[in-house]
Enzyme design. Structure first.
Site, PDB file in Angstrom:
ATOM      1  N   LYS A  23     108.015  69.406  32.571  1.00  0.00           N
ATOM      2  CA  LYS A  23     107.013  70.368  32.116  1.00  0.00           C
ATOM      3  C   LYS A  23     107.524  71.122  30.890  1.00  0.00           C
ATOM      4  O   LYS A  23     106.829  71.229  29.877  1.00  0.00           O
ATOM      5  CB  LYS A  23     106.721  71.338  33.264  1.00  0.00           C
ATOM      6  N   ARG A  93     106.876  79.020  36.362  1.00  0.00           N
ATOM      7  CA  ARG A  93     106.524  77.682  36.833  1.00  0.00           C
ATOM      8  C   ARG A  93     107.756  76.812  36.967  1.00  0.00           C
ATOM      9  O   ARG A  93     108.588  76.757  36.071  1.00  0.00           O
ATOM     10  CB  ARG A  93     105.585  76.998  35.823  1.00  0.00           C
ATOM     11  N   GLY A 102     102.630  69.565  42.902  1.00  0.00           N
ATOM     12  CA  GLY A 102     102.337  70.422  44.041  1.00  0.00           C
ATOM     13  C   GLY A 102     103.526  70.725  44.934  1.00  0.00           C
ATOM     14  O   GLY A 102     103.384  71.321  45.983  1.00  0.00           O
ATOM     15  N   MET A 104     106.367  72.469  44.141  1.00  0.00           N
ATOM     16  CA  MET A 104     106.949  73.805  44.020  1.00  0.00           C
ATOM     17  C   MET A 104     105.911  74.754  43.436  1.00  0.00           C
ATOM     18  O   MET A 104     105.066  74.361  42.641  1.00  0.00           O
ATOM     19  CB  MET A 104     108.209  73.736  43.179  1.00  0.00           C
ATOM     20  N   ARG A 337     101.607  65.463  30.562  1.00  0.00           N
ATOM     21  CA  ARG A 337     102.621  64.521  31.052  1.00  0.00           C
ATOM     22  C   ARG A 337     101.975  63.151  31.098  1.00  0.00           C
ATOM     23  O   ARG A 337     100.738  63.036  31.062  1.00  0.00           O
ATOM     24  CB  ARG A 337     103.115  64.924  32.437  1.00  0.00           C
ATOM     25  N   HIS A 455      94.816  67.587  45.860  1.00  0.00           N
ATOM     26  CA  HIS A 455      96.103  67.136  46.400  1.00  0.00           C
ATOM     27  C   HIS A 455      95.989  65.741  47.007  1.00  0.00           C
ATOM     28  O   HIS A 455      96.769  64.841  46.710  1.00  0.00           O
ATOM     29  CB  HIS A 455      96.589  68.141  47.449  1.00  0.00           C
ATOM     30  N   SER A 763     120.035  27.820  49.001  1.00  0.00           N
ATOM     31  CA  SER A 763     119.004  28.849  49.065  1.00  0.00           C
ATOM     32  C   SER A 763     119.579  29.978  49.902  1.00  0.00           C
ATOM     33  O   SER A 763     119.987  29.759  51.049  1.00  0.00           O
ATOM     34  CB  SER A 763     117.733  28.279  49.702  1.00  0.00           C
ATOM     35  N   CYS A 830     115.443  32.807  49.606  1.00  0.00           N
ATOM     36  CA  CYS A 830     114.227  32.750  50.406  1.00  0.00           C
ATOM     37  C   CYS A 830     114.173  33.862  51.442  1.00  0.00           C
ATOM     38  O   CYS A 830     113.355  33.850  52.342  1.00  0.00           O
ATOM     39  CB  CYS A 830     114.079  31.388  51.054  1.00  0.00           C
ATOM     40  N   TYR A 850     115.445  30.668  40.947  1.00  0.00           N
ATOM     41  CA  TYR A 850     114.146  31.148  41.434  1.00  0.00           C
ATOM     42  C   TYR A 850     114.320  32.120  42.590  1.00  0.00           C
ATOM     43  O   TYR A 850     115.375  32.179  43.220  1.00  0.00           O
ATOM     44  CB  TYR A 850     113.260  29.978  41.885  1.00  0.00           C
TER      45      TYR A 850
HETATM   46  P1  ADP Z   1     101.991  72.475  39.175  1.00  0.00           P
HETATM   47  O1  ADP Z   1     103.222  71.824  38.716  1.00  0.00           O
HETATM   48  O2  ADP Z   1     101.861  72.613  40.635  1.00  0.00           O
HETATM   49  O3  ADP Z   1     100.776  71.925  38.506  1.00  0.00           O
HETATM   50  P2  ADP Z   1     101.842  74.595  37.266  1.00  0.00           P
HETATM   51  O4  ADP Z   1     103.033  75.367  36.875  1.00  0.00           O
HETATM   52  O5  ADP Z   1     101.415  73.556  36.310  1.00  0.00           O
HETATM   53  O6  ADP Z   1     102.088  73.995  38.696  1.00  0.00           O
HETATM   54  O7  ADP Z   1     100.720  75.664  37.417  1.00  0.00           O
HETATM   55  C1  ADP Z   1      99.796  75.864  38.426  1.00  0.00           C
HETATM   56  C2  ADP Z   1      98.490  76.314  37.794  1.00  0.00           C
HETATM   57  O8  ADP Z   1      98.659  77.522  37.083  1.00  0.00           O
HETATM   58  C3  ADP Z   1      97.949  75.304  36.820  1.00  0.00           C
HETATM   59  O9  ADP Z   1      96.557  75.249  36.962  1.00  0.00           O
HETATM   60  C4  ADP Z   1      98.319  75.894  35.495  1.00  0.00           C
HETATM   61  O10 ADP Z   1      97.447  75.470  34.496  1.00  0.00           O
HETATM   62  C5  ADP Z   1      98.214  77.386  35.760  1.00  0.00           C
HETATM   63  N1  ADP Z   1      99.082  78.134  34.859  1.00  0.00           N
HETATM   64  C6  ADP Z   1     100.408  78.018  34.749  1.00  0.00           C
HETATM   65  N2  ADP Z   1     100.889  78.818  33.792  1.00  0.00           N
HETATM   66  C7  ADP Z   1      99.839  79.445  33.265  1.00  0.00           C
HETATM   67  C8  ADP Z   1      99.692  80.396  32.201  1.00  0.00           C
HETATM   68  N3  ADP Z   1     100.728  80.821  31.494  1.00  0.00           N
HETATM   69  N4  ADP Z   1      98.455  80.838  31.950  1.00  0.00           N
HETATM   70  C9  ADP Z   1      97.403  80.399  32.653  1.00  0.00           C
HETATM   71  N5  ADP Z   1      97.463  79.530  33.652  1.00  0.00           N
HETATM   72  C10 ADP Z   1      98.677  79.041  33.959  1.00  0.00           C
HETATM   73 MG    MG Z   2     100.630  71.579  36.627  1.00  0.00          MG
END
Ligand code: ADP
Ligand code: MG
Ligand code: MG
Length: 874
Positions: A23, A93, A102, A104, A337, A455, A763, A830, A850
Site C-alpha cells: 500500500k 492504515r 481485510g 488488518m 494495487r 469480503h 518413471s 507419475c 515429462y
Molecule cells: P484495507 O487494506 O482493509 O482496504 P485501507 O487502509 O485501504 O484498508 O482502508 C480502509 C478504508 O478506509 C478504505 O475504504 C480506504 O479508502 C479508507 N481510507 C483509508 N485512508 C483514508 C483517508 N486518508 N481518507 C479517506 N479514506 C481513507
Molecule cells: Mg484498501
C-alpha cells in the site's frame, strides 16, 4: 548511520514494497506520478520487525522521526494536529509487502479530540459531520487500537436510535451525535480504565503500535498460513491525511477495478456510495451503486477517474484495483494495487494485454499463477439442468463456478460438517474475516448482503471458489438454521446449487459438466505450448479418463494402472479365481479369460491416444486387495468356484500381510507368479500389434513397478521379454517397444546406474518414494501428518509438494547415475506431484523429459513447465 524508519510519500516508490508495504509503496508511486493522493508518510516493516524484538528501544528512535514527519505533514497541508480552527486528521492504515485484504484494521479520523472537533465544525460549518466523524473515530480507535468491546458502543448508538424512533445512523442529527460522543467517552473510560486520549500524538502512537500488534492477530496468522506468506515480513503503517466522502451529496467513496475481475472484460468495474466513509462500500452495510452510474451523476469526476485508471494500468502494465474518495466534487486516490482476479479473468487479461501491446507473450504467461488455472477447470451447470430448473432468486455473480451442497449457516458449522465428509455451501448474511476457515471448507459461498467487492466476494475469488453475493431476496437466520426466499424455507438438511457465473440460486442439486476449453484460454494454452519444452502426460486408467485428458491437452499417458481394469464387475470374478487358485492350471485358466478383456482395454486406449506414448504398468497392488471381505460375498464366491467357504477364507487369510505396503506386491508378484506378468505383456503387445497392422504406429511402453535391485528387475524383465518374443513370432510381426521401471524405492534410486543398464526408462513413483524415504505410511499419515503442519514441524505435506531436500536428492541421484550408464534413458514422473506447479518447475530443472498428472491438472502442469522454461532462459 541509524536505520531510517519513516518515509514521506514523495520519498518512496513502487520498488520499495519490502519496507513500505504494498500500500505504502504504491501510494508513494502514485504521488510521484502526480496523481491526487492525500499526503502522508509510511513507517517501515523494519520498524515492525524491531517492534517485536525490542518495543521500547524502537520507540526511542521512532519518536523523533515521527515528530519530524508530522511536521512535514502539517506544513504540507497547512493544518495542525488538534487545532481548533482547521485540524489535521489522518488515517492509520496497515500495509504488508504482500496484500492481505481485510486482515488488518484501519483507523480513520485520527486527531479528533474535544478541541479539534470544534475546529472541524468551524472549518466545514457542518456540526453533524464533525461529531459523526468524532464518534466513528472513538469507536474505531477503541475497537482497533485498544481492543475494547465494540458492542458496548453499538449499544449506545442503538439506544439513541430507539430514543429518537429512527432506523439508521443517517437519520440522527448533530445534537444526537454530540450526545453519542459524550456517552462513548464514558464507555471508553469504563472499559479502558483511562480517559479517551485527547493528545493526537498519543492517539497516533497507540494506533501505530496497534497496527504492529495486528500483524500477529489470529486472523492475520491464518491468512498467511493459507497463502503461504512469510510470518517474518512484518507490516508497514501508513499515516495519511484524511479526505472525506461523507461531507454531503457531492462526496462519496468507492472501489473499482480497471477491468472486470470476474471475466477480464476491458471495462471499468466497481462500486461507490455517495455520502459515505471508508469501509462502507466493502463492508456491505448499504448496497452500493455500480461505477457506471457515477458517469451520469458526476461526469467530470468519472472521466478523471477513468483516465487515472488508464494511466495506472499503463504504468503498472497490469489490471489495477483502486480505492477512491470524492470530497465535495474533488477526486482523491487512496490505494492502487494489481487486482486479484478469477482464473478466467487472469487468462483473459493476459491475452488482451498482449494484443494491446502492453506485455509480451512470455510476460503474459508469467502473470498467471498455474495453480489458479484450477478455477477454470472446474465444472459448470449443464445447459439442460439450468433450462429445467426454476431459480429461487438471483444474487451477484461474484466468483465463477458451480457449487452444489447442503446448507451450512455458520463458518464453524461448515468447517465441522466438511471435516465429517459432507459437501456444504456456506450461506451467510454476509461474511467477515472470522469466517475464513468455514469458507475454505465450503464448496461455495452465498451471502445475502454485500457487493462484488464485499469480503465474501474478494476472498472467494482469491481462493478460486464459487461465490454468489448480495442475494438480497434471501433471508438467512443463523440461529434457527433457515434460509428463506419468499415462501420457500430451506434448512441445513437441504441441498442448494449456486452459480457463481450468473448469480442464480437453485434449490436442490443441479447437474454439472466439465469446463469448456476455448476462447482466450485456447490462445493462452497455445502460447504455453510454444514456450514449453517438457512434455506433459496424464495418469489415466480408462478410455474415459484418457479422452478427458486429451481434451485438456495430454501428450501421452505416463501411468496406466492395470489393476483398475481388474475391478470391473465382469472381471473381478476371474481375477479372484486367479488369485485363489492353488495350482498353476486353475490360475492359467482364469488368466486366459482375463487376457482378451485386457487386450481390448489396451486396444481402446491405444486407439484413442493415436500414437501418443502410453506407459502401462504391470499389476502393482497386493493381491488380497482384490478379494471379497463380507461373509455373503465370500460364500457367493465359494459357490461359484465350487470351493468350500472355509477353504476360501483360509486362502484369504494366507494372503493377509502385516505390512502390505512393503509386502507381496509390485514386481514381486511377477517373480512368484510369472504367468500374471506374461498375460499382461501379451495383452499389451497383441493390442499394439493389432493397431500396427491397422496402420497406427503404437510403440508400447511397459513399466515394471517397485523394483529395488537390478537382478530382481532383470528376472521379471526377461519373463516379459520372452513372452513378447513369442507374440512376435505368433503374429509374424515385430514392433518397437520400451521396457522400463518405476523408481519408488530408495535403493532403486541409489543403484540407478545398475538398473539403468537393463531398462529403457525410469518413471519416478514419487508417492511411494516419499512414503519410503520418510518411512511414512501413506495410508496412516492422516492420523498425524496434519499435526506436523500445524506445529510447523513440516512446512508442507510431502505427499502434495515434493520434498526436494530428501526425496529430490534421490531423484537427482537416480537421474545422474542413470544417464551416466544409459545416456538414452527416458525420464518421467507419475506420482501425484506431477501436477504440482513448484514440483513441476523443480523437475524441469532436474532434467526430466515429462511429467504425468491427473487430467484436470494438465493445463496447470503445462503452464508451470512453460514458466520454468521462460525463467531458465531469462
Ligand atoms: P484495507 O487494506 O482493509 O482496504 P485501507 O487502509 O485501504 O484498508 O482502508 C480502509 C478504508 O478506509 C478504505 O475504504 C480506504 O479508502 C479508507 N481510507 C483509508 N485512508 C483514508 C483517508 N486518508 N481518507 C479517506 N479514506 C481513507
Ligand atoms: Mg484498501
Ligand atoms: Mg507405487
Amino acid at each position: 548511520m541509524s536505520t531510517k524508519y519513516v518515509y514521506n510519500f514523495d520519498e518512496g516508490n513502487k520498488t520499495m514494497r519490502d519496507i513500505l508495504g504494498g500500500k505504502g509503496a504504491n501510494l508513494a508511486e502514485m504521488t510521484n506520478m502526480g496523481i491526487n493522493v492525500p499526503y502522508g508518510f509510511s513507517v517501515t516493516t523494519e520498524a515492525c520487525i524491531r517492534y517485536y524484538k525490542e518495543d521500547k528501544k524502537l520507540w526511542d528512535t521512532l519518536n523523533e522521526e515521527i515528530t519530524s514527519h508530522i511536521k512535514d505533514l502539517e506544513k504540507h497541508n497547512g493544518k495542525t494536529f488538534g487545532n481548533n480552527e482547521d485540524p489535521l486528521l489522518v488515517s492509520v492504515r496497515s500495509g504488508a509487502p504482500i496484500s492481505m485484504p481485510g486482515m488488518m484494521d484501519t483507523i480513520l479520523n485520527l486527531g479528533l479530540n474535544d478541541v479539534a472537533v470544534k475546529g472541524l465544525e468551524n472549518k466545514t460549518e457542518n456540526k453533524r459531520f464533525a461529531y459523526d466523524s468524532y464518534r466513528r473515530f472513538i469507536q474505531m480507535f477503541a475497537d482497533v487500537a485498544m481492543g475494547l468491546d465494540k458492542n458496548k458502543f453499538e449499544e449506545v448508538l442503538t439506544a439513541k436510535k430507539e430514543e429518537k424512533g429512527v432506523k439508521t445512523d443517517h437519520d440522527l442529527d448533530a445534537e444526537d451525535f454530540v450526545d453519542v460522543v459524550e456517552k462513548y467517552k464514558k464507555v471508553y473510560k469504563e472499559l479502558a480504565g483511562v480517559e479517551f486520549p485527547q493528545d493526537p500524538r498519543k492517539q497516533l502512537d497507540l494506533a501505530i503500535s496497534a497496527v504492529f500488534s495486528s500483524w500477529n492477530n489470529p486472523r492475520a496468522i491464518l491468512y498467511r498460513k493459507l497463502n503461504e506468506i512469510d510470518d517474518k515480513m512484518g507490516t508497514a503503517v501508513n499515516v495519511q491525511t484524511m479526505v472525506f466522502g461523507n461531507m454531503g451529496e457531492t462526496s462519496g467513496t468507492g472501489v473499482a477495478f480497471s477491468r472486470n475481475p470476474a471475466t477480464g472484460e476491458n471495462v471499468l468495474y466497481g462500486e461507490y456510495l455517495m455520502n459515505a466513509q471508508g469501509e462502507d462500500v466493502v463492508a456491505g452495510v448499504r448496497t452500493p451503486e455500480p461505477i457506471s452510474h457515477l458517469h451520469e451523476l458526476m461526469p467530470e469526476v468519472y472521466d478523471e477517474f477513468y483516465n487515472t485508471a488508464q494511466t495506472l494500468e499503463k504504468h503498472y502494465k497490469d489490471m489495477q484495483d483502486m480505492e477512491f474518495t470524492i470530497q465535495e466534487g474533488k477526486l482523491f486516490l487512496l490505494q492502487t494495487r494489481n487486482g486479484k482476479r478469477t482464473a478466467q479473468a487472469a487468462v483473459q487479461v493476459a491475452v488482451d494485454m498482449v494484443e494491446e501491446g502492453l506485455v509480451d507473450e512470455k510476460e503474459a504467461l508469467l502473470r498467471v499463477n498455474p495453480q489458479d488455472l484450477d478455477g477454470l477447470l472446474h465444472p459448470t451447470f449443464t445447459a439442460e439442468a439450468v433450462k429445467n430448473a426454476q431459480s429461487l432468486t438471483k444474487g451477484l455473480a461474484a466468483s465463477p463456478g458451480a457449487a452444489v451442497g447442503k446448507i451450512a449457516f455458520s463458518a464453524p458449522e461448515a468447517a465441522k460438517r466438511a471435516k465429517d465428509g459432507e459437501v456444504v455451501v456456506l450461506v451467510r448474511e454476509e461474511t467477515s474475516p472470522e469466517d475464513l476457515e468455514g469458507m475454505v471448507s465450503a464448496v461455495g459461498i452465498l451471502t445475502a448482503r454485500g457487493g462484488m467487492t464485499s469480503h465474501a466476494a474478494v476472498v472467494a475469488r482469491g481462493m478460486g471458489k464459487c461465490c454468489v453475493s448480495g442475494a438480497s431476496d434471501i433471508h438467512v437466520n443463523e440461529f434457527e438454521h433457515t434460509l428463506r426466499v419468499g415462501d420457500v424455507v430451506l434448512t441445513s438438511e437441504d441441498t442448494i446449487s449456486i452459480d457463481g457465473s450468473t448469480g442464480e440460486i437453485y434449490a436442490g442439486a443441479l447437474a454439472t459438466q466439465p469446463p469448456q476449453m476455448h476462447g482466450a484460454f485456447g490462445k493462452f494454452m497455445q502460447w504455453v505450448d510454444k514456450y514449453r519444452d517438457m512434455k506433459v502426460r496424464t495418469n489415466a486408467d480408462t478410455p474415459r479418463d484418457a479422452k478427458q485428458a486429451l481434451e485438456f491437452g495430454a501428450e501421452g499417458i505416463g501411468l496406466c494402472r492395470t489393476e483398475h481394469m481388474f475391478f470391473a464387475d465382469d472381471r473381478i470374478f476371474q481375477v479372484r479365481k486367479m488369485i485363489l487358485a492353488s495350482d498353476l492350471e486353475t490360475r492359467q485358466a482364469a488368466l486366459d479369460k482375463i487376457l482378451p478383456m485386457q487386450e481390448e482395454d489396451f486396444y481402446q486406449i491405444y486407439k484413442l491416444m493415436e500414437e501418443r506414448p502410453v506407459t502401462v504398468r504391470l499389476l502393482d497392488p497386493p493381491l488380497h486387495e482384490f478379494l471379497p471381505k463380507g461373509e455373503k460375498e465370500i460364500s457367493d464366491l465359494a459357490l461359484d468356484l465350487k470351493m468350500l467357504p472355509a477353504r476360501v477364507k483360509e486362502r484369504i487369510a494366507e494372503l493377509q500381510e502385516v505390512n502390505p505396503m512393503l509386502g507381496f506386491r509390485g514386481l514381486r508378484l511377477g517373480v512368484i507368479y510369472p504367468e500374471i506378468s506374461k498375460m499382461q505383456a501379451r495383452a499389451i503387445m497383441q493390442a499394439a500389434i493389432r493397431l500396427n497392422k491397422e496402420g497406427v504406429n503404437v510403440v508400447p511402453e511397459i513399466m515394471i513397478p517397485l523394483s529395488s535391485d537390478v537382478h530382481e528387475l532383470d528376472y521379471v524383465k526377461n519373463i516379459v521379454r520372452e513372452e513378447i518374443e513369442k507374440v512376435f513370432e505368433e503374429q509374424g510381426m515385430e514392433i518397437k517397444y520400451l521396457l522400463g521401471t518405476m523408481i519408488e524405492i530408495p535403493r532403486a534410486a541409489i543403484t540407478a546406474d545398475e538398473i539403468a543398464q537393463v531398462t529403457d526408462f525410469f518413471s519416478f513413483g514419487t508417492n511411494d518414494l516419499t512414503q519410503m524415504t520418510f518411512g511414512l505410511s501413506r495410508d496412516d499419515a492422516g492420523k498425524f501428518l496434519p499435526a506436523y503442519i500445524e506445529k510447523d514441524i513440516f512446512e508442507k505435506d510431502p505427499f502434495q509438494v515434493l520434498d526436494q531436500k530428501g526425496v529430490g536428492f534421490l531423484v537427482e541421484t537416480a537421474v545422474e547415475k542413470g544417464r551416466k550408464t544409459n545416456p538414452a534413458l527416458h525420464l518421467g514422473i507419475c506420482g501425484e506431484h506431477g501436477g504440482e506447479p513448484n514440483t513441476v518447475k523443480y523437475l524441469y530443472n532436474v532434467g526430466l523429459d515429462y511429467v504425468s498428472c491427473s487430467p484436470f491438472r494438465i493445463p496447470i502442469a503445462k503452464l508451470a513447465a512453460a514458466q520454468a522454461a521462460i525463467e531458465k532462459n531469462k
